[in-house]
Design an enzyme around this catalytic site. Structure first.
Site, PDB file in Angstrom:
ATOM      1  CG  HIS A   1      10.366   8.992 -11.916  1.00 30.33           C
ATOM      2  ND1 HIS A   1       9.444   9.788 -11.281  1.00 30.33           N
ATOM      3  CD2 HIS A   1      10.330   7.788 -11.274  1.00 30.33           C
ATOM      4  CE1 HIS A   1       8.867   9.108 -10.299  1.00 30.33           C
ATOM      5  NE2 HIS A   1       9.388   7.889 -10.277  1.00 30.33           N
TER       6      HIS A   1
ATOM      7  CG  ASP B   1       4.557   4.833  -9.971  1.00 34.25           C
ATOM      8  OD1 ASP B   1       4.953   3.842 -10.600  1.00 34.25           O
ATOM      9  OD2 ASP B   1       5.185   5.315  -9.004  1.00 34.25           O
TER      10      ASP B   1
END
Length: 342
Positions: free
Chosen positions: A158, A193
């Protein structure tokens, strides 16, 4: 398989996380890495320490201002009157053109996109060690290993070039991909993910030498919300070199593996000579974040599909939170990958 690990990860132990405005303990706890390490050891994998690389790997994908912020903000924040132990932003710049601030509160808001990435006194040391784990695993593959697994914590996918978010500070997956470019003209990144790999997408969004693909829970109703939609395909030279495969919340093995088949078809079309897998285990049916419902058998099957590509592969640990299945799911994935190689 060689497992690259640094115990410095434990120096980052975030206490703050907000869910619908309620403060609670972060799901991204040191015990995550400890369970994964124990499971890998128990399955007979070789544990290798991360080598010291300093900031050089991180500097290939992150801005100087951002690295300086991560290195210094906890120290400088602690000098402020009535400051919290962890650095938490209370203001963010608007989406319009803005000026980089001098004030620490402004810098925190500039570089921390949300409240899921509090910075403690030793967060930088842990994040740097995670990036060194990724670099060490990458170097093994560059030197001829078929695969290596970087047990990184904190995770990284992220993190943008100049922003932390979603438990992530340095983008270990992007660092691995960029490092592989030393010897490989085309690198593919496959992120499995449960959350979209928005930072990785952002770093390579305008490039055609790194293909980025992410299979994740639909961001219409799941973090990171603003990124990860199917229409995001890259811009400029990068147009067509980003593929997002969002799935309805609660999807199980069948749709997840079907998305994997689409991802592998695009990778084969791109014809890379090396692969990075952002290995999130939080797509698990037993993960506390409850985005998808993938079983241990599903992880095993996905790993086998990925291994069938026959590409040198760097596996980089991303998400996967505390549950009884966390370590078992890692063993299932690594076993499936090794079986798919044979």
């Amino acid at each position: 398989m060689k497992i690259i690990y640094s115990d410095k990860h434990a120096q980052h132990d975030p206490q703050s996380f907000f869910v619908r405005g309620v403060k609670q303990r972060s799901a991204e706890q040191p015990e995550r890495a400890e369970r994964l390490l124990a499971a890998a050891k128990g399955a007979g994998h070789e544990i290798v320490g991360a080598k010291a690389h300093g900031t050089a790997p991180a500097e290939t994908v992150h801005t100087p201002e951002y690295i300086d912020f991560l290195k210094t903000i906890a120290r400088d924040w602690a000098k402020l009157p009535n400051a919290s132990v962890e650095v938490m932003p209370n203001v963010h710049p608007a989406r319009y053109p803005a000026t980089y601030p001098k004030a620490l509160a402004g810098r925190a808001g500039w570089h921390q996109v949300d409240l899921a990435c509090p910075i403690g006194p030793h967060t930088w040391d842990a994040a740097l060690a995670a990036s060194e784990s990724a670099a060490t695993a990458t170097d093994l593959v560059l030197d001829g290993a078929h695969e290596a697994y970087a047990l990184c914590r904190p995770p990284g996918h992220h993190a943008y070039a100049d922003m932390a978010g979603g438990f992530c500070f340095l983008n270990n997956t992007a660092i691995a991909a960029q490092r592989l470019r030393q010897k490989h003209q085309r690198v593919a990144v496959l992120d499995v993910d449960v959350h979209h790999g928005n930072g990785t997408q952002g770093i390579f969004f305008e490039r055609d030498d790194v293909l980025t693909i992410s299979i994740h829970a639909d961001p219409d109703n799941y973090y990171p919300y603003f990124w990860g939609h199917a229409h995001e395909t890259g811009v400029g030279k990068g147009h067509g070199f980003n593929l997002n495969l969002p799935l309805p919340l609660g999807s199980g093995d069948a749709p997840w593996l079907a998305a994997g088949d689409k991802a592998l078809a695009r990778i084969r079309d791109f014809a890379p000579t090396v692969l990075v897998v952002a290995l999130g285990l939080d797509a698990s049916e037993s993960d506390p974040l409850q985005g998808l419902k993938v079983t241990g058998a599903g992880f095993h099957a996905m790993a086998g599909k990925i291994a069938s590509l026959g590409l040198p592969t760097v596996l980089v640990q991303e998400g996967g939170y505390l549950s009884d299945d966390l370590g078992r799911n890692l063993v299932q994935f690594l076993s499936g990958f090794e079986k798919g190689r044979s």
